[in-house]
Design a protein around this motif. Structure first.
Motif, PDB file in Angstrom:
ATOM      1  N   UNK A 192       0.828  -1.213   0.000  1.00  0.00           N
ATOM      2  CA  UNK A 192       0.000   0.000   0.000  1.00  0.00           C
ATOM      3  C   UNK A 192       0.857   1.255   0.000  1.00  0.00           C
ATOM      4  N   UNK A 193       2.002   1.240   0.692  1.00  0.00           N
ATOM      5  CA  UNK A 193       2.878   2.417   0.720  1.00  0.00           C
ATOM      6  C   UNK A 193       3.410   2.719  -0.678  1.00  0.00           C
ATOM      7  N   UNK A 194       3.793   1.678  -1.421  1.00  0.00           N
ATOM      8  CA  UNK A 194       4.272   1.867  -2.789  1.00  0.00           C
ATOM      9  C   UNK A 194       3.180   2.490  -3.652  1.00  0.00           C
ATOM     10  N   UNK A 195       1.959   1.989  -3.530  1.00  0.00           N
ATOM     11  CA  UNK A 195       0.858   2.511  -4.347  1.00  0.00           C
ATOM     12  C   UNK A 195       0.586   3.976  -4.032  1.00  0.00           C
ATOM     13  N   UNK A 196       0.561   4.313  -2.746  1.00  0.00           N
ATOM     14  CA  UNK A 196       0.254   5.697  -2.362  1.00  0.00           C
ATOM     15  C   UNK A 196       1.386   6.639  -2.741  1.00  0.00           C
ATOM     16  N   UNK A 197       2.628   6.170  -2.661  1.00  0.00           N
ATOM     17  CA  UNK A 197       3.782   7.019  -2.958  1.00  0.00           C
ATOM     18  C   UNK A 197       3.934   7.277  -4.453  1.00  0.00           C
ATOM     19  N   UNK A 198       3.730   6.233  -5.261  1.00  0.00           N
ATOM     20  CA  UNK A 198       3.991   6.334  -6.696  1.00  0.00           C
ATOM     21  C   UNK A 198       2.734   6.644  -7.510  1.00  0.00           C
ATOM     22  N   UNK A 199       1.547   6.365  -6.957  1.00  0.00           N
ATOM     23  CA  UNK A 199       0.318   6.507  -7.737  1.00  0.00           C
ATOM     24  C   UNK A 199       0.121   5.393  -8.730  1.00  0.00           C
ATOM     25  N   UNK A 200       0.845   4.264  -8.546  1.00  0.00           N
ATOM     26  CA  UNK A 200       0.808   3.121  -9.455  1.00  0.00           C
ATOM     27  C   UNK A 200       0.204   1.927  -8.723  1.00  0.00           C
ATOM     28  N   UNK A 201      -0.664   1.174  -9.402  1.00  0.00           N
ATOM     29  CA  UNK A 201      -1.253  -0.020  -8.795  1.00  0.00           C
ATOM     30  C   UNK A 201      -1.734  -0.950  -9.894  1.00  0.00           C
ATOM     31  N   UNK A 202      -1.926  -2.222  -9.526  1.00  0.00           N
ATOM     32  CA  UNK A 202      -2.595  -3.157 -10.423  1.00  0.00           C
ATOM     33  C   UNK A 202      -3.927  -3.553  -9.805  1.00  0.00           C
ATOM     34  N   UNK A 203      -4.624  -4.498 -10.400  1.00  0.00           N
ATOM     35  CA  UNK A 203      -5.963  -4.852  -9.908  1.00  0.00           C
ATOM     36  C   UNK A 203      -5.909  -5.428  -8.489  1.00  0.00           C
ATOM     37  N   UNK A 204      -4.932  -6.293  -8.234  1.00  0.00           N
ATOM     38  CA  UNK A 204      -4.835  -6.885  -6.903  1.00  0.00           C
ATOM     39  C   UNK A 204      -4.568  -5.842  -5.841  1.00  0.00           C
ATOM     40  N   UNK A 205      -3.595  -4.968  -6.101  1.00  0.00           N
ATOM     41  CA  UNK A 205      -3.264  -3.932  -5.133  1.00  0.00           C
ATOM     42  C   UNK A 205      -4.392  -2.948  -4.929  1.00  0.00           C
ATOM     43  N   UNK A 206      -5.055  -2.565  -6.007  1.00  0.00           N
ATOM     44  CA  UNK A 206      -6.147  -1.603  -5.867  1.00  0.00           C
ATOM     45  C   UNK A 206      -7.312  -2.211  -5.092  1.00  0.00           C
ATOM     46  N   UNK A 207      -7.497  -3.534  -5.162  1.00  0.00           N
ATOM     47  CA  UNK A 207      -8.548  -4.175  -4.377  1.00  0.00           C
ATOM     48  C   UNK A 207      -8.240  -4.070  -2.886  1.00  0.00           C
ATOM     49  N   UNK A 208      -6.960  -4.096  -2.523  1.00  0.00           N
ATOM     50  CA  UNK A 208      -6.561  -3.917  -1.128  1.00  0.00           C
ATOM     51  C   UNK A 208      -6.936  -2.526  -0.635  1.00  0.00           C
ATOM     52  N   UNK A 209      -6.689  -1.503  -1.466  1.00  0.00           N
ATOM     53  CA  UNK A 209      -7.041  -0.137  -1.092  1.00  0.00           C
ATOM     54  C   UNK A 209      -8.563   0.028  -1.009  1.00  0.00           C
ATOM     55  N   UNK A 210      -9.288  -0.612  -1.928  1.00  0.00           N
ATOM     56  CA  UNK A 210     -10.748  -0.548  -1.900  1.00  0.00           C
ATOM     57  C   UNK A 210     -11.282  -1.185  -0.627  1.00  0.00           C
ATOM     58  N   UNK A 211     -10.730  -2.309  -0.257  1.00  0.00           N
ATOM     59  CA  UNK A 211     -11.155  -3.030   0.940  1.00  0.00           C
ATOM     60  C   UNK A 211     -10.903  -2.187   2.190  1.00  0.00           C
ATOM     61  N   UNK A 212      -9.690  -1.648   2.301  1.00  0.00           N
ATOM     62  CA  UNK A 212      -9.337  -0.848   3.476  1.00  0.00           C
ATOM     63  C   UNK A 212     -10.178   0.421   3.542  1.00  0.00           C
ATOM     64  N   UNK A 213     -10.381   1.068   2.382  1.00  0.00           N
ATOM     65  CA  UNK A 213     -11.152   2.297   2.360  1.00  0.00           C
ATOM     66  C   UNK A 213     -12.605   2.075   2.750  1.00  0.00           C
ATOM     67  N   UNK A 214     -13.210   0.995   2.239  1.00  0.00           N
ATOM     68  CA  UNK A 214     -14.608   0.710   2.555  1.00  0.00           C
ATOM     69  C   UNK A 214     -14.779   0.405   4.047  1.00  0.00           C
ATOM     70  N   UNK A 215     -13.844  -0.339   4.623  1.00  0.00           N
ATOM     71  CA  UNK A 215     -13.915  -0.638   6.053  1.00  0.00           C
ATOM     72  C   UNK A 215     -13.742   0.634   6.882  1.00  0.00           C
TER      73      UNK A 215
END
Length: 313
Positions: A192-215
């Motif tokens: 998640x730190x890599x995604x937030x720092x770079x603005x880059x993600x794939x489907x698996x990683x973005x699902x992690x952010x979606x899950x955390x954000x919804x919770x």
């Protein structure tokens, strides 16, 4: 499958520079240099001339033991997607778009065949596989060389045309869709730190952010692993599901962004807040090997056919 030959679009130096600036954000320790020049062309649609331009512009590569230059396959996957080349990955995305349209146009079903490959060819007797199927079913099958692979029938679930997400959940979808899509190695795709720092993600990683954000917003949410259902081959996939009005709703703004950008049959203005209902089928909450042969994981192809059903007069 080999990418169909096609006339490559014009690729400018500015396009290459912008793309490689993003690719360079991925740390080198997450690369595997195993892709040669022939595979770059046949699988990714990156011909020798373009490959040389990419190397001169800074694409990372290594010399193999045989003296041939080697590249990271995911780098080439990403380059092919973003430059609009005819690649195996892009062909798959187009097929997702066709399924996306079909499940919205009328009733039908898919027949999904698991075609496993024996990891120990030449052993005595038939192969005994344990399969992880949609809906959480586990099935043991015995297959000889000429046996028909097992089939699963999936009814096309049509999305509700009037469905509307709560405002806070819709904003979360838009936030995740602002990430730039790049295929990433397993060793970094969940960071998640890599995604937030770079603005880059794939489907698996973005699902992690979606899950955390919804919770974080107070919703009941779960992770899902399963398949994007499309002909002729379905594709393993991760996404998040949110509990809304008593039902689990698959939300995956990154995949909607991919469809709108790279599937010609999907309109560019397709909302990233739409559920993936009808396009995905869930196998489990976390990744599981789709097929095992004894204690060994087996590679699987998901041969898929669509059958339309006539409307009742």
């Amino acid at each position: 499958m080999t990418a169909a030959p096609a006339r490559a679009p014009a690729v400018t130096d500015a396009m290459i520079d912008a793309l490689l600036a993003d690719v360079a954000r991925i740390p080198d320790e997450h690369r595997t240099y195993s892709c040669g020049t022939w595979e770059a062309r046949s699988k990714h649609g990156v011909g020798p001339e373009l490959l040389e331009r990419l190397v001169c512009a800074g694409l990372s590569s290594r010399d193999g033991d045989d003296g041939e230059r080697r590249y990271d396959g995911l780098d080439l996957d990403n380059i092919a997607l973003h430059l609009g080349l005819s690649s195996v990955r892009r062909i798959a995305i187009r097929s997702w778009g066709r399924t996306w349209n079909r499940v919205r146009s009328g009733p039908g079903h898919h027949v999904l065949r698991y075609v496993p490959s024996c990891p120990e060819p030449g052993h005595q007797g038939p192969c005994i596989y344990r399969l992880a199927l949609p809906g959480g079913e586990r099935r043991e099958v015995t297959l000889g060389p000429l046996d028909e692979p097992p089939a699963v029938t999936l009814e096309s679930e049509r999305p509700r045309p009037d469905a509307r997400l709560p405002d806070d959940l819709a904003e979360l979808c838009h936030e995740i869709a602002r990430l730039r899509f790049y295929l990433l190695a397993e060793s970094i795709r969940w960071d998640a730190d890599f995604m937030r720092t770079t603005g880059i993600a794939d489907c698996g990683g973005s699902s992690t952010l979606m899950l955390a954000g919804a919770k974080r917003l107070g919703y009941q949410a779960r992770r899902s692993f399963g398949l994007i259902v499309a002909e002729p081959f379905s594709t393993p996939h991760h996404w998040a599901e949110i509990r809304l009005d008593g039902a689990w709703v698959p939300l995956d703004p990154m995949t909607l962004k991919i469809l709108a950008r790279w599937a010609p049959s999907v309109p560019d203005d397709t909302p990233v807040t739409q559920p993936l209902t009808g396009l995905v089928t869930r196998i489990s909450g976390e990744w599981v090997p789709p097929a095992t042969h004894g204690s060994t994981e087996s590679r699987v192809s998901y041969l898929t056919e669509y059958h339309a059903r006539e409307r009742t007069p």
